[in-house]
Design a protein around this motif. Structure first.
Motif, PDB file in Angstrom:
ATOM      1  N   LEU A 138      -1.195   1.202  12.164  1.00  0.00           N
ATOM      2  CA  LEU A 138      -2.543   1.302  11.597  1.00  0.00           C
ATOM      3  C   LEU A 138      -2.746   2.671  10.957  1.00  0.00           C
ATOM      4  CD1 LEU A 138      -4.724  -0.459  14.331  1.00  0.00           C
ATOM      5  CD2 LEU A 138      -4.268  -1.256  12.017  1.00  0.00           C
ATOM      6  N   GLY A 139      -2.238   3.684  11.577  1.00  0.00           N
ATOM      7  CA  GLY A 139      -2.344   5.048  11.041  1.00  0.00           C
ATOM      8  C   GLY A 139      -1.697   5.141   9.670  1.00  0.00           C
ATOM      9  N   ILE A 140      -0.475   4.596   9.580  1.00  0.00           N
ATOM     10  CA  ILE A 140       0.241   4.637   8.290  1.00  0.00           C
ATOM     11  C   ILE A 140      -0.519   3.810   7.251  1.00  0.00           C
ATOM     12  CG2 ILE A 140       2.411   4.018   7.127  1.00  0.00           C
ATOM     13  CD1 ILE A 140       3.747   4.449   9.935  1.00  0.00           C
ATOM     14  N   GLY A 141      -1.010   2.625   7.674  1.00  0.00           N
ATOM     15  CA  GLY A 141      -1.747   1.737   6.774  1.00  0.00           C
ATOM     16  C   GLY A 141      -2.999   2.394   6.231  1.00  0.00           C
ATOM     17  N   PHE A 142      -3.734   3.081   7.111  1.00  0.00           N
ATOM     18  CA  PHE A 142      -4.973   3.753   6.680  1.00  0.00           C
ATOM     19  C   PHE A 142      -4.667   4.869   5.681  1.00  0.00           C
ATOM     20  CE2 PHE A 142      -7.228   1.996  10.508  1.00  0.00           C
ATOM     21  CZ  PHE A 142      -8.181   1.302   9.767  1.00  0.00           C
ATOM     22  N   LEU A 143      -3.586   5.570   5.929  1.00  0.00           N
ATOM     23  CA  LEU A 143      -3.188   6.644   4.997  1.00  0.00           C
ATOM     24  C   LEU A 143      -2.936   6.060   3.613  1.00  0.00           C
ATOM     25  CD1 LEU A 143      -0.815   8.959   7.063  1.00  0.00           C
ATOM     26  CD2 LEU A 143      -2.983   9.570   6.020  1.00  0.00           C
ATOM     27  N   ASN A 144      -2.271   4.878   3.600  1.00  0.00           N
ATOM     28  CA  ASN A 144      -1.992   4.207   2.327  1.00  0.00           C
ATOM     29  C   ASN A 144      -3.300   3.770   1.651  1.00  0.00           C
ATOM     30  OD1 ASN A 144      -0.060   3.028   0.448  1.00  0.00           O
ATOM     31  ND2 ASN A 144      -1.005   1.099   1.097  1.00  0.00           N
TER      32      ASN A 144
ATOM     33  N   ILE B 279       0.434  -2.504  21.587  1.00  0.00           N
ATOM     34  CA  ILE B 279       0.675  -1.075  21.885  1.00  0.00           C
ATOM     35  C   ILE B 279       1.276  -0.353  20.678  1.00  0.00           C
ATOM     36  CG2 ILE B 279       2.045   0.515  23.332  1.00  0.00           C
ATOM     37  CD1 ILE B 279       1.669  -1.557  25.612  1.00  0.00           C
ATOM     38  N   SER B 280       2.112  -1.080  19.916  1.00  0.00           N
ATOM     39  CA  SER B 280       2.793  -0.424  18.782  1.00  0.00           C
ATOM     40  C   SER B 280       1.867  -0.299  17.565  1.00  0.00           C
ATOM     41  CB  SER B 280       4.038  -1.219  18.396  1.00  0.00           C
ATOM     42  OG  SER B 280       3.635  -2.476  17.891  1.00  0.00           O
ATOM     43  N   LEU B 281       0.737  -0.999  17.595  1.00  0.00           N
ATOM     44  CA  LEU B 281      -0.102  -1.054  16.390  1.00  0.00           C
ATOM     45  C   LEU B 281      -0.747   0.274  15.955  1.00  0.00           C
ATOM     46  CD1 LEU B 281      -1.823  -4.539  16.441  1.00  0.00           C
ATOM     47  CD2 LEU B 281       0.195  -3.778  15.225  1.00  0.00           C
TER      48      LEU B 281
ATOM     49  N   GLY C  51      -3.997  -2.081  -2.286  1.00  0.00           N
ATOM     50  CA  GLY C  51      -3.840  -1.227  -1.094  1.00  0.00           C
ATOM     51  C   GLY C  51      -4.185  -1.977   0.160  1.00  0.00           C
ATOM     52  N   LEU C  52      -5.231  -2.805   0.091  1.00  0.00           N
ATOM     53  CA  LEU C  52      -5.651  -3.593   1.255  1.00  0.00           C
ATOM     54  C   LEU C  52      -4.591  -4.629   1.625  1.00  0.00           C
ATOM     55  CD1 LEU C  52      -8.170  -3.876   3.119  1.00  0.00           C
ATOM     56  CD2 LEU C  52      -8.839  -5.801   1.689  1.00  0.00           C
ATOM     57  N   LEU C  53      -4.022  -5.257   0.572  1.00  0.00           N
ATOM     58  CA  LEU C  53      -2.960  -6.257   0.824  1.00  0.00           C
ATOM     59  C   LEU C  53      -1.752  -5.612   1.485  1.00  0.00           C
ATOM     60  CD1 LEU C  53      -3.035  -8.505  -2.388  1.00  0.00           C
ATOM     61  CD2 LEU C  53      -3.610  -9.154  -0.050  1.00  0.00           C
ATOM     62  N   ILE C  54      -1.404  -4.418   1.006  1.00  0.00           N
ATOM     63  CA  ILE C  54      -0.253  -3.708   1.601  1.00  0.00           C
ATOM     64  C   ILE C  54      -0.545  -3.375   3.064  1.00  0.00           C
ATOM     65  CG2 ILE C  54       1.006  -1.503   1.553  1.00  0.00           C
ATOM     66  CD1 ILE C  54       1.126  -1.779  -1.456  1.00  0.00           C
ATOM     67  N   PHE C  55      -1.784  -2.968   3.295  1.00  0.00           N
ATOM     68  CA  PHE C  55      -2.189  -2.647   4.671  1.00  0.00           C
ATOM     69  C   PHE C  55      -2.045  -3.876   5.574  1.00  0.00           C
ATOM     70  CE2 PHE C  55      -5.770  -2.586   7.763  1.00  0.00           C
ATOM     71  CZ  PHE C  55      -5.289  -1.585   8.583  1.00  0.00           C
ATOM     72  N   LEU C  56      -2.571  -5.017   5.079  1.00  0.00           N
ATOM     73  CA  LEU C  56      -2.489  -6.257   5.859  1.00  0.00           C
ATOM     74  C   LEU C  56      -1.038  -6.688   6.080  1.00  0.00           C
ATOM     75  CD1 LEU C  56      -5.340  -8.562   4.528  1.00  0.00           C
ATOM     76  CD2 LEU C  56      -4.971  -7.805   6.864  1.00  0.00           C
ATOM     77  N   SER C  57      -0.261  -6.576   5.011  1.00  0.00           N
ATOM     78  CA  SER C  57       1.154  -6.968   5.080  1.00  0.00           C
ATOM     79  C   SER C  57       1.899  -6.108   6.110  1.00  0.00           C
ATOM     80  CB  SER C  57       1.762  -6.805   3.693  1.00  0.00           C
ATOM     81  OG  SER C  57       3.128  -6.629   3.771  1.00  0.00           O
ATOM     82  N   LEU C  58       1.590  -4.808   6.093  1.00  0.00           N
ATOM     83  CA  LEU C  58       2.234  -3.882   7.039  1.00  0.00           C
ATOM     84  C   LEU C  58       1.882  -4.262   8.484  1.00  0.00           C
ATOM     85  CD1 LEU C  58       3.938  -1.377   6.467  1.00  0.00           C
ATOM     86  CD2 LEU C  58       1.912   0.017   6.848  1.00  0.00           C
ATOM     87  N   LEU C  59       0.623  -4.611   8.664  1.00  0.00           N
ATOM     88  CA  LEU C  59       0.129  -4.992   9.984  1.00  0.00           C
ATOM     89  C   LEU C  59       0.834  -6.257  10.488  1.00  0.00           C
ATOM     90  CD1 LEU C  59      -2.160  -3.965  11.887  1.00  0.00           C
ATOM     91  CD2 LEU C  59      -3.581  -5.771  10.933  1.00  0.00           C
ATOM     92  N   ILE C  60       0.880  -7.254   9.625  1.00  0.00           N
ATOM     93  CA  ILE C  60       1.501  -8.534  10.026  1.00  0.00           C
ATOM     94  C   ILE C  60       3.000  -8.348  10.265  1.00  0.00           C
ATOM     95  CG2 ILE C  60       2.010 -10.900   9.275  1.00  0.00           C
ATOM     96  CD1 ILE C  60      -0.667 -10.825   7.739  1.00  0.00           C
ATOM     97  N   LYS C  61       3.624  -7.609   9.355  1.00  0.00           N
ATOM     98  CA  LYS C  61       5.066  -7.387   9.502  1.00  0.00           C
ATOM     99  C   LYS C  61       5.387  -6.694  10.831  1.00  0.00           C
ATOM    100  CE  LYS C  61       6.570  -7.181   4.709  1.00  0.00           C
ATOM    101  NZ  LYS C  61       7.008  -6.312   3.621  1.00  0.00           N
TER     102      LYS C  61
END
Lengths: 258, 269
Positions: free
Chosen positions: A87-93, A81-83, A102-112
């Motif tokens: 995901l919105g913030i990750g896509f903006l990045n 539910i929190s994703l 950028g992709l690694l940061i996105f993945l890291s943000l998701l996992i974190k």
């Protein structure tokens, strides 16, 4: 059963889980709060692109879930539910950094976000809000914050009940599915009035039973050997995976072996 | 000195920017009395109970509980002596488990946990709900919630019980159990209700309110058999007396309002 009714039944899931009798449930709430806090700090303090170093952190939720007998599916559902926000913030990045970094940061943000939300949910599901409040007070968190936390949590449940009553009353007299925008304002207004009345009655019933702003929650917390062992083992593990790249270490060992 | 006594001297109450809902009310209720408070909707029953518990402060007049005058300074002491059961039991059950709900009051008064456990067991046993002790409050049935809500008040060991519509939300079986429990209490009780049959079975004295004023204060038998006065005040005869031509005669068949009515009715049938 309407979706909202179903949601209400589900909203008590964490409370019901917290009444378990497993080893994790019996661990001192102060210890569980500290371990969760250290875990979250460790997870969020890793560099944005160090995705591989996040993998060992999955061991913590896996062990807690398996030892506490908490059903995994509803827990993951709540984590998901929190994703959308993350995901919105990750896509903006990703729009700013359109490369591997950028992709690694996105993945890291998701996992974190999955790890931190999951660990917080596990804390509530294995400890219960009342015990968490007790633990926070023992950790000298100001009473006003703990009271706010407790009240907000309890009132969310009550508000949801009132919302269901309002929506059910509407749906029973409405031919359309869902709430029409035309009436949404009225329903919301009525809902707030109902909730205000309900909150007032509950507060009255609390002060009539001697409530004076202090939340007194049961027996004092006692420490046992298992609590200390639990705390020390997890701290050692977190320190280990924070300062040593365990994945690389295993890769090296595997390389030597093969 | 009796902690169980309630006295109202010329009490009036007006909501801010509103009408006067309680008008110059005076009465005295002595130790162990069980008093029914009846009246149509808006007559002032709930407001009067709120005044007695200190949730509202009278605009005029004095309320004396035991030997203590109700003021902001004495509120804490008086609330310890008074147990207030809300109309909706859900308002009283906000903790996770029944145990925590029943223990909420004593914990606020700094009683130690061993004594609290004893009190919780005693209060739940009194209302026949000891088996619910470790259950989730929100999973209880309406009848169970009512019994537990009474236990939340009893665990504080009050001298006086104030009950607002105690039979609402109850099925006939649960209502009968409630009546038996109320009759077993030695507390001074005020029961505000529209359930006149309940008043008949639990209260020897009844106060009838109309538009914030006392219209009648006296023997339950006299008021609940007075069809004309009840109808004037927006009420009607209790159901068990409605098919009887002479309610007062029927009442005289009964030795006590509690058991006598059952005997009287079975005799009639």
């Amino acid at each position: 059963m309407s979706k909202l009714n179903y949601s209400l039944r589900q909203i008590r899931f964490l409370d019901e889980c917290s009444e378990g009798k497993s080893l994790i449930h019996r661990i001192n709430p102060i210890v569980k709060i500290l371990v969760t806090l250290i875990y979250i700090i460790c997870v969020v303090s890793l560099e944005g692109y160090e995705v591989n170093r996040l993998i060992p952190f999955f061991l913590y939720p896996v062990i807690i879930i398996s030892l506490s007998d908490i059903p995994i599916a509803p827990l993951l559902k709540r984590t998901v539910i929190s994703l959308p926000f993350i995901l919105g913030i990750g896509f903006l990045n990703l729009l700013i950094e359109r490369n591997l970094h950028g992709l690694l940061i996105f993945l890291s943000l998701l996992i974190k976000s999955i790890l931190t939300v999951l660990s917080s949910l596990l804390l509530i599901a294995t400890t219960g809000m009342d015990n968490i409040a007790k633990g926070l007070l023992a950790l000298k968190v100001p009473k006003i914050f703990v009271l706010q936390l407790m009240m907000t949590y309890k009132y969310i449940l009550i508000f949801t009940e009132e919302l269901i009553t309002s929506v059910n009353a509407y749906e029973l007299r409405s031919s359309e599915g869902g709430i029409s925008l035309k009436f949404a304002g009225n329903i919301l207004g009525r809902f707030f009035l109902r909730v205000y009345d309900r909150a007032k009655n509950i507060y009255n019933s609390m002060i009539l039973r001697g409530f004076n702003g202090e939340f007194n929650i049961g027996k004092k917390i006692s420490f046992a050997n298992k609590d200390i062992i639990f705390l020390i083992l997890w701290i050692i593990y977190f320190v280990l995976i924070m300062f040593f790249d365990v994945v690389k270490f295993f890769e090296l060992i595997l390389g030597v072996v093969t | 000195m009796s902690h169980h006594m309630i006295e109202l001297k010329n009490v009036s109450f007006k909501y801010p920017q509103g009408n006067e809902v309680i008008k110059d009310i005076s009465f005295r209720i002595t130790h162990g009395e069980s008093v029914g408070l009846i009246g149509a909707n808006g007559a002032g029953k709930s407001t009067l109970l709120m005044l007695l518990s200190g949730l509202l402060i009278p605009t005029n007049g004095d309320i004396i509980i035991g030997e203590t005058k109700l003021t902001k300074k004495t509120l804490k002491y008086i609330r310890q002596r008074i147990g207030y059961c809300f109309q909706n039991p859900d308002d009283q059950l906000f903790m996770n488990t029944v145990y925590d709900d029943v223990a909420f009051g004593p914990r606020n008064y700094g009683i130690d946990e061993i004594e609290i456990e004893k009190r919780v067991d005693k209060a739940l046993e009194r209302v026949g709900a000891l088996h619910l002790k470790n259950k989730f409050s929100y999973k209880l049935s309406g009848g169970e919630k009512r019994m537990v809500s009474i236990a939340t008040v009893l665990s504080m060991e009050p001298d006086i019980l104030l009950m607002d519509e105690p039979s609402s939300f109850l099925d006939p079986g649960a209502r009968r159990r409630l009546i038996n429990i109320l009759n077993s209490f030695e507390h001074t009780k005020i029961i505000a209700t529209h359930d006149l049959d309940l008043v008949l079975e639990t209260c020897k004295r009844t106060i009838l309110l109309k538009n914030g004023k006392i219209v009648f204060d006296g023997n339950t038998k006299d008021i609940l058999t007075d069809k004309k006065l009840l109808e004037e005040c927006g009420l009607e005869l209790p159901f068990c007396l409605q098919t009887i031509d002479k309610p007062s005669l029927m009442f005289s068949l009964c030795k006590s309002p509690v058991n006598g009515f059952q005997k009287g009715i079975s005799h009639k049938l």
